[in-house]
Design an enzyme around this catalytic site. Structure first.
Site, mmCIF file in Angstrom:
data_model
loop_
_atom_site.group_PDB
_atom_site.id
_atom_site.type_symbol
_atom_site.label_atom_id
_atom_site.label_comp_id
_atom_site.label_asym_id
_atom_site.label_seq_id
_atom_site.Cartn_x
_atom_site.Cartn_y
_atom_site.Cartn_z
ATOM 1 N N ARG A 1 28.438 20.676 -7.984
ATOM 2 C CA ARG A 1 28.539 21.831 -8.883
ATOM 3 C C ARG A 1 28.047 21.530 -10.283
ATOM 4 N NH1 ARG A 1 34.566 23.931 -7.121
ATOM 5 N NH2 ARG A 1 34.254 23.331 -4.951
ATOM 6 N N LYS B 1 37.909 21.512 6.746
ATOM 7 C CA LYS B 1 38.557 21.869 5.498
ATOM 8 C C LYS B 1 39.100 23.295 5.704
ATOM 9 C CE LYS B 1 36.741 22.187 0.928
ATOM 10 N NZ LYS B 1 36.134 21.530 -0.228
ATOM 11 N N GLU C 1 35.811 13.189 -3.594
ATOM 12 C CA GLU C 1 34.830 14.239 -3.298
ATOM 13 C C GLU C 1 34.143 14.624 -4.605
ATOM 14 O OE1 GLU C 1 36.267 17.855 -1.380
ATOM 15 O OE2 GLU C 1 34.529 18.981 -2.100
HETATM 16 C C1 3PG Z 1 37.296 22.946 -3.398
HETATM 17 O O1 3PG Z 1 36.085 23.039 -3.442
HETATM 18 O O2 3PG Z 1 37.866 22.280 -2.537
HETATM 19 C C2 3PG Z 1 38.116 23.704 -4.376
HETATM 20 O O3 3PG Z 1 37.315 24.396 -5.271
HETATM 21 C C3 3PG Z 1 39.132 22.909 -5.105
HETATM 22 O O4 3PG Z 1 39.993 23.869 -5.565
HETATM 23 P P1 3PG Z 1 40.957 23.660 -6.811
HETATM 24 O O5 3PG Z 1 40.047 23.513 -7.989
HETATM 25 O O6 3PG Z 1 41.742 24.951 -6.856
HETATM 26 O O7 3PG Z 1 41.789 22.464 -6.552
#
Ligand code: 3PG
Length: 215
Positions: free
Chosen positions: A47, A131, A43
């Site tokens: 960002r 999700k 994924e």
């Molecule tokens: C996402 O978008 O799925 C999360 O921001 C991932 O979260 P993490 O950085 O706490 O693993």
């Protein structure tokens, strides 16, 4: 036409790294390092400035990788990543606009939910895969156990706050199909371009995932 169903994609690697790629030059070696460690479903989040170019580079140069676009928060972004040719897309929430647009485009799409109402809205549009975000804040274990009563056919991919130490117990929940997180691509390792360390992290993750499956 889809080359693979969404279930086939998620079966290929039930642990999905959530990646923020700041430097385009890191995209291909980072993806290669993960693939070498047994993690193929990636994924790439929207960002960073480099995100779209990073997806294109990985799709062009790392054929084993199955590239999805993450942090899709508008229909415009969804159209952009679909045009780029990603195999799937994910959002941190859901809107009727995005639910409909993904269906119109015929793009595999995993919206995120946090409540029963979100699930019902998604189901109204024909979705059964979500999700769960942000998993650790919501208390994924208890929440998903509770959702299994009214929504026994729905499957979830919790992300947000999961780590090497706790992802396997979340993956073991009966209604969890995959998990995701950024623990596979720590910023410090990416900045140092320590690709072998990323491969080791991926291998450790796959080992923990397989150990959980055999329990
Ligand atoms: C996402 O978008 O799925 C999360 O921001 C991932 O979260 P993490 O950085 O706490 O693993």
């Amino acid at each position: 036409m889809h080359a693979r169903s969404l279930d086939e994609i998620l079966k290929a690697s039930p642990v999905v790294p959530v990646m923020v790629i700041e430097q385009l030059a890191d995209a291909v070696p980072l993806a290669q390092a993960l693939v070498a460690g047994g993690i193929r479903v990636l994924e790439i989040t929207l960002r960073s400035e480099a995100a779209l170019a990073a997806m294109a580079a990985i799709m062009g140069e790392v054929p084993e990788a199955i590239v999805g676009a993450g942090t899709v928060t508008s229909v415009e972004q969804l159209a952009q990543v679909e045009a780029l040719g990603v195999e799937f897309a994910l959002s941190p929430g859901l809107t009727t606009g995005l639910l409909r647009a993904a269906q119109d485009m015929g793009l595999h799409y995993i919206p995120a939910i946090a409540t029963a109402s979100d699930i019902m809205l998604g189901m109204e549009h024909g979705y059964q895969r979500f999700k769960l975000f942000p998993a650790s804040v919501l208390g994924a274990g208890q929440l998903l156990q509770a959702f299994n009563g009214p929504f026994p056919d729905v499957r979830f991919c919790p992300t947000g706050g999961l780590t090497m130490d706790n992802f396997a117990e979340v993956l073991a929940l009966p209604n969890v199909q995959c998990v995701g997180g950024s623990w596979l691509t720590p910023k410090a390792l990416v900045q140092r371009k320590d690709w072998p360390a990323i491969t080791r992290l991926a291998q450790q993750t796959v080992t923990a995932q397989l150990a959980q499956q055999t329990v």
